[in-house]
Design a protein around this motif. Sequence first.
Motif, mmCIF file in Angstrom:
data_model
loop_
_atom_site.group_PDB
_atom_site.id
_atom_site.type_symbol
_atom_site.label_atom_id
_atom_site.label_comp_id
_atom_site.label_asym_id
_atom_site.label_seq_id
_atom_site.Cartn_x
_atom_site.Cartn_y
_atom_site.Cartn_z
ATOM 1 N N LEU A 1 -1.213 2.266 -1.909
ATOM 2 C CA LEU A 1 -2.050 2.316 -3.098
ATOM 3 C C LEU A 1 -2.650 0.932 -3.223
ATOM 4 O O LEU A 1 -1.949 -0.078 -3.300
ATOM 5 C CB LEU A 1 -1.262 2.749 -4.336
ATOM 6 C CG LEU A 1 0.124 2.172 -4.566
ATOM 7 C CD1 LEU A 1 0.076 1.012 -5.532
ATOM 8 C CD2 LEU A 1 1.052 3.248 -5.088
ATOM 9 N N HIS A 2 -3.964 0.907 -3.145
ATOM 10 C CA HIS A 2 -4.664 -0.370 -3.017
ATOM 11 C C HIS A 2 -5.721 -0.520 -4.108
ATOM 12 O O HIS A 2 -6.319 0.468 -4.542
ATOM 13 C CB HIS A 2 -5.333 -0.471 -1.642
ATOM 14 C CG HIS A 2 -4.346 -0.339 -0.510
ATOM 15 N ND1 HIS A 2 -3.381 -1.273 -0.267
ATOM 16 C CD2 HIS A 2 -4.176 0.637 0.428
ATOM 17 C CE1 HIS A 2 -2.658 -0.898 0.788
ATOM 18 N NE2 HIS A 2 -3.110 0.272 1.211
ATOM 19 N N CYS B 1 -6.966 -7.001 -1.819
ATOM 20 C CA CYS B 1 -6.212 -5.993 -2.547
ATOM 21 C C CYS B 1 -5.458 -6.711 -3.654
ATOM 22 O O CYS B 1 -4.898 -7.782 -3.435
ATOM 23 C CB CYS B 1 -5.245 -5.270 -1.616
ATOM 24 S SG CYS B 1 -4.224 -4.078 -2.514
ATOM 25 N N VAL C 1 -2.758 -5.635 -5.296
ATOM 26 C CA VAL C 1 -1.317 -5.351 -5.354
ATOM 27 C C VAL C 1 -0.573 -6.609 -4.882
ATOM 28 O O VAL C 1 -0.858 -7.135 -3.798
ATOM 29 C CB VAL C 1 -0.957 -4.143 -4.456
ATOM 30 C CG1 VAL C 1 0.560 -3.911 -4.448
ATOM 31 C CG2 VAL C 1 -1.688 -2.894 -4.934
ATOM 32 N N HIS D 1 0.917 -6.961 -1.453
ATOM 33 C CA HIS D 1 -0.107 -6.859 -0.420
ATOM 34 C C HIS D 1 -0.863 -8.177 -0.272
ATOM 35 O O HIS D 1 -1.290 -8.539 0.828
ATOM 36 C CB HIS D 1 -1.068 -5.710 -0.736
ATOM 37 C CG HIS D 1 -0.376 -4.376 -0.819
ATOM 38 N ND1 HIS D 1 -1.041 -3.204 -1.077
ATOM 39 C CD2 HIS D 1 0.946 -4.033 -0.667
ATOM 40 C CE1 HIS D 1 -0.169 -2.189 -1.087
ATOM 41 N NE2 HIS D 1 1.031 -2.683 -0.857
ATOM 42 N N MET E 1 -3.459 -9.169 2.729
ATOM 43 C CA MET E 1 -4.499 -8.137 2.625
ATOM 44 C C MET E 1 -5.714 -8.715 1.899
ATOM 45 O O MET E 1 -6.024 -8.323 0.769
ATOM 46 C CB MET E 1 -3.940 -6.920 1.877
ATOM 47 C CG MET E 1 -4.689 -5.628 2.176
ATOM 48 S SD MET E 1 -3.798 -4.206 1.536
ATOM 49 C CE MET E 1 -3.990 -3.033 2.864
#
Length: 345
Positions: A279-280, A327, A329, A332, A337
């Motif tokens: 889930l990004h 991202c 999160v 992440h 990311m």
Amino acid sequence: MPLKSTRYNPAALLLLPLAIMIAMPAAARTRHYYIAAEDSTWDFAPSGKNLVHCPEAAPCDIPEPWTNSHSFPMTRFIQYQDAEFKVPAPQPEWLGVLGPIIRAEVGDTVKVHFCNRTQETSAYNMHPHGLRYTKDDEGAHVFGANSGSPPGAGAQVMPGQCFEYTWIADKDSGPAPGEPSSKIWWYHSHIDEHAETNKGLLGPIIVTQKGKARRDGSPKDVDQEFVTAFFIFDKLAGEEQGLMHSINGYIFGNLKGLVVHRGQKVRWHTLAMGNEVDLHTPHWHGKTLKTGRGSAAQRTDVVQLLPGGTITADMKADNPGEWLYHCHVADHIDAGMYTTYQITE
Ligand SMILES: [Cu+2]
């Protein structure tokens, strides 16, 4: 009173075909793609460096546990320019590990000449989201639980074999009235779906609204389209040093080429794939974006993705600079990311 002459003008008659051509929408096309599944090695951080964020003094190596753990065997969709699969098609640097962009304008037919050129024993296939197809062109190995029907003809393409998929970009494949003029969909191999996407067998389809496409299928009202896929590739059976928190297959700023010029209208297609950890929340620094059109439009600088999902957002690139794209999160971010995009003067 003399009648006005109604004689035709020969010059005007010559211009008539041109006027008709301009007034008529472009005829539907059949677009051919030559795509092979091939073995490869993919480096998620070819520079070996964290190119964006360096909290310690240089050298800015990729942090542990990924310092020396970012290159792995992959299987990818490679596009060729010719039916003999001899000349690879050029691909933008930013597309990374993804397969080629398959484009269509609503009304077009897409014919994908797919060959499995891997040295493995596994069959692969190509399953499109969004486009219309018959059972034979579904590119998925599934039986009908209700009818007992067998998988379609294109369900398994063994190494050394080829299959021609026919997919239609019908009205329901294109953008709805509240959406931007082009719409993104996934394609991917679909026998052992998770294993195959995790190997790298995935790519984007972009469908442009009828009458809004250039000859190559890209939307006329946009200067640049980017496709960015957020996917945690798992290359070592769940071990942390094999979890590649990537955008288009790159980590820690190694995704390059997201460059536009000041004043350009930029369309960002975002996608996600993977597992429940995928889930990004892609976030752009430097500029806000707009999702949807007309009364469906919303202003944002973060979008929410779940596996298999896609979101498209438009940006007016009027704030020059190099800006973080990541991202949001927390885990992440720690795993790299992120990258940057640049708006040049
Ligand atoms: Cu994420």
